[in-house]
Design an enzyme around this catalytic site. Structure first.
Site, short mmCIF file in Angstrom:
data_model
loop_
_atom_site.label_atom_id
_atom_site.label_comp_id
_atom_site.label_asym_id
_atom_site.label_seq_id
_atom_site.Cartn_x
_atom_site.Cartn_y
_atom_site.Cartn_z
N LYS A 280 0.52 -1.18 -0.18
CA LYS A 280 0.02 -0.07 -0.19
C LYS A 280 0.93 1.19 -0.18
O LYS A 280 0.59 2.33 -0.95
CB LYS A 280 -0.74 0.30 1.09
CG LYS A 280 -1.98 1.06 1.35
CD LYS A 280 -1.29 2.09 1.95
CE LYS A 280 -2.49 3.72 1.83
NZ LYS A 280 -2.00 4.19 2.11
N ASP A 296 -5.23 5.38 -15.53
CA ASP A 296 -6.44 4.96 -14.85
C ASP A 296 -5.57 4.52 -13.99
O ASP A 296 -4.74 3.35 -13.55
CB ASP A 296 -6.48 3.46 -15.66
CG ASP A 296 -7.94 2.78 -14.95
OD1 ASP A 296 -8.24 3.70 -13.67
OD2 ASP A 296 -8.76 2.45 -15.54
N HIS A 393 4.90 11.26 10.22
CA HIS A 393 3.66 11.05 9.45
C HIS A 393 2.85 12.24 10.56
O HIS A 393 2.07 12.75 9.39
CB HIS A 393 3.46 9.48 10.22
CG HIS A 393 1.81 9.92 9.10
ND1 HIS A 393 1.78 9.80 7.74
CD2 HIS A 393 0.67 9.77 9.65
CE1 HIS A 393 0.37 9.83 7.67
NE2 HIS A 393 -0.19 10.21 9.05
#
Length: 438
Positions: A280, A296, A393
């Site tokens: 991911k 796409d 983060h």
């Protein structure tokens, strides 16, 4: 069912909005103002956006950012990335700068075949079907000549058509499995048009084939469609250097870092729960560039994840080795991308992004996108195996929290300064906002 409506698509844009407001919203004026605020003031540009999809009511914006300092095959790039997640572009930029000082990224396209299939049901003798396929194959190609002429002139076209027997998986199920070269186009419309003609020709010719009995002539064409799984449309990107060259402020002990980094990659290779999150992170980088260049990203995601499971278990897309004191980190992934056709010719920011990338060919873009994924993964693993991922983060996420609480510019400045030396958590930010406002 009071919320259903007939003929919605035939309503004007204003009528569609008013129906939505009347049906679902209590504060209609606020909802209407929000929808209209995101319209583009340039009427021509807004009309263009309205016509991309059906039933358009407004625009949904994502930030378009850039990650500079990418050295790929001795060429410098600033990579456009359209994404909403904080820290993705920061991590990619940091990885680019890190590897800029160590020779940059190397990338190569390994193959560019794309795939389409005609799925059909045939009840009869397989030997006869094989004989028919060999008989009709030249006609399948000749009857698509008008479609392929332009592509062939540029060096692309239909590469091959095979008959595949899948009846062991599903009774009486067979395929025409075709491979294509579509050059700088992603090629979906080209491939699908060819496949539909294959199906028409195959069906028509079967009805006239003298060796088929009546049932065998009645071939049932189920569907004709390209595949987004393109294991022969592959690109490889890598970085490498001597282990000692990894030494930096963040990596005071390169050998210890490399051992831990390699273990992290190996865990993702053998543990699917980790591999999904690992991949991911790679797709954070890949999708952002794919979206910015008008490609796409759903097709890319589906194909990449299928490739990650090609050996029977979902696994890491990146790999790491340390041999004779040389650290190497690489990715090999399928990417079917285009730089002509579709949104590349229509969306102004897609044109902008492609020009920023020096008007790449499809092969160039494959390399750039693969490098973006590799850089993203390196940045994530570097953080995970050193400081931990939350430190960087959450500092990037700080601004999102401040905006949720509608912090003023003065409050933002003070809180950003405060959290330079304090761990960012949602509750800590809320507490500090409360103190400021008290």
């Amino acid at each position: 069912m009071p919320n259903t409506i007939s003929g919605f698509s035939k309503l004007s844009k204003t009528e569609k909005i008013e129906w939505l407001l009347d049906t679902y919203f209590t504060d209609k004026d606020s909802a209407r103002n929000l929808v209209q605020r995101y319209w583009n003031s340039d009427e021509k540009l807004q009309k263009l956006h309205d016509e991309f999809i059906e039933n358009t009511i407004t625009n949904y914006y994502l930030p378009l950012g850039v990650a500079p300092n990418f050295l790929i095959n001795e060429t410098f790039y600033t990579i456009p990335m359209a994404i909403e997640e904080s820290s993705v572009i920061a991590a990619a930029s940091k990885a680019a700068k890190f590897w800029l000082e160590r020779g940059g990224f190397k990338a190569e396209v390994l193959s560019t075949e794309k795939i389409g299939q005609v799925h059909f049901i045939y009840k009869g003798d397989y030997g006869k079907l094989e004989a028919f396929f060999n008989h009709v194959k030249p006609k399948l190609i000749s009857e698509t000549a008008s479609m392929t002429k332009s592509m062939e002139r540029r060096g692309g076209g239909i590469l091959n058509i095979e008959l595949r027997n899948k009846s062991q998986d599903l009774p009486n199920y067979y395929q025409l499995h075709a491979t294509f070269e579509t050059l700088d186009a992603m090629g979906a419309n080209f491939i699908n048009s060819c496949l539909e003609q294959f199906a028409t020709t195959f069906k028509t010719e079967a009805e006239q084939f003298e060796h088929f009995n009546a049932e065998e002539k009645n071939i049932s064409m189920v569907m004709s469609i390209l595949s987004n799984y393109v294991p022969q449309c592959l690109v490889r990107a890598e970085v490498s250097c001597e282990v000692e060259e990894l030494k930096s402020k963040d990596i005071p002990n390169p050998e210890a870092f490399v051992n831990k980094f390699k273990q992290a990659v190996t865990i993702a290779e053998v543990e699917p729960y980790r591999a999904v999150t690992h991949n991911k992170g790679i797709m954070n980088g890949i999708d952002a560039v794919v979206l910015a260049t008008g490609n796409d990203f759903r097709a890319v995601e589906a194909g990449v994840h299928a490739y990650a499971a090609k050996d029977g278990q979902y696994s890491s897309l990146t790999h790491c080795s340390v041999d004779n004191g040389i650290f190497k980190f690489w990715i090999e992934i399928p990417l079917a991308l285009g730089t002509v056709g579709g949104l590349t010719n229509l969306h102004p920011l897609v044109k902008f992004s492609l020009e920023m990338l020096q008007k790449p060919t499809a092969k160039d873009l494959m390399k750039i996108v693969a490098v973006a994924g590799l850089a993203q993964n390196f940045g994530a693993l570097k953080s995970l195996t050193t400081t931990g991922i939350q430190e960087g983060h959450m500092k990037m996420h700080l601004m999102n929290i401040l905006n949720q609480f509608e912090a003023t510019e003065d409050e933002k400045a003070k809180l950003i300064e405060h959290f330079k030396t304090t761990v960012v958590t949602h509750s800590a930010v809320v507490e500090e906002i409360g103190k400021l406002r008290a």
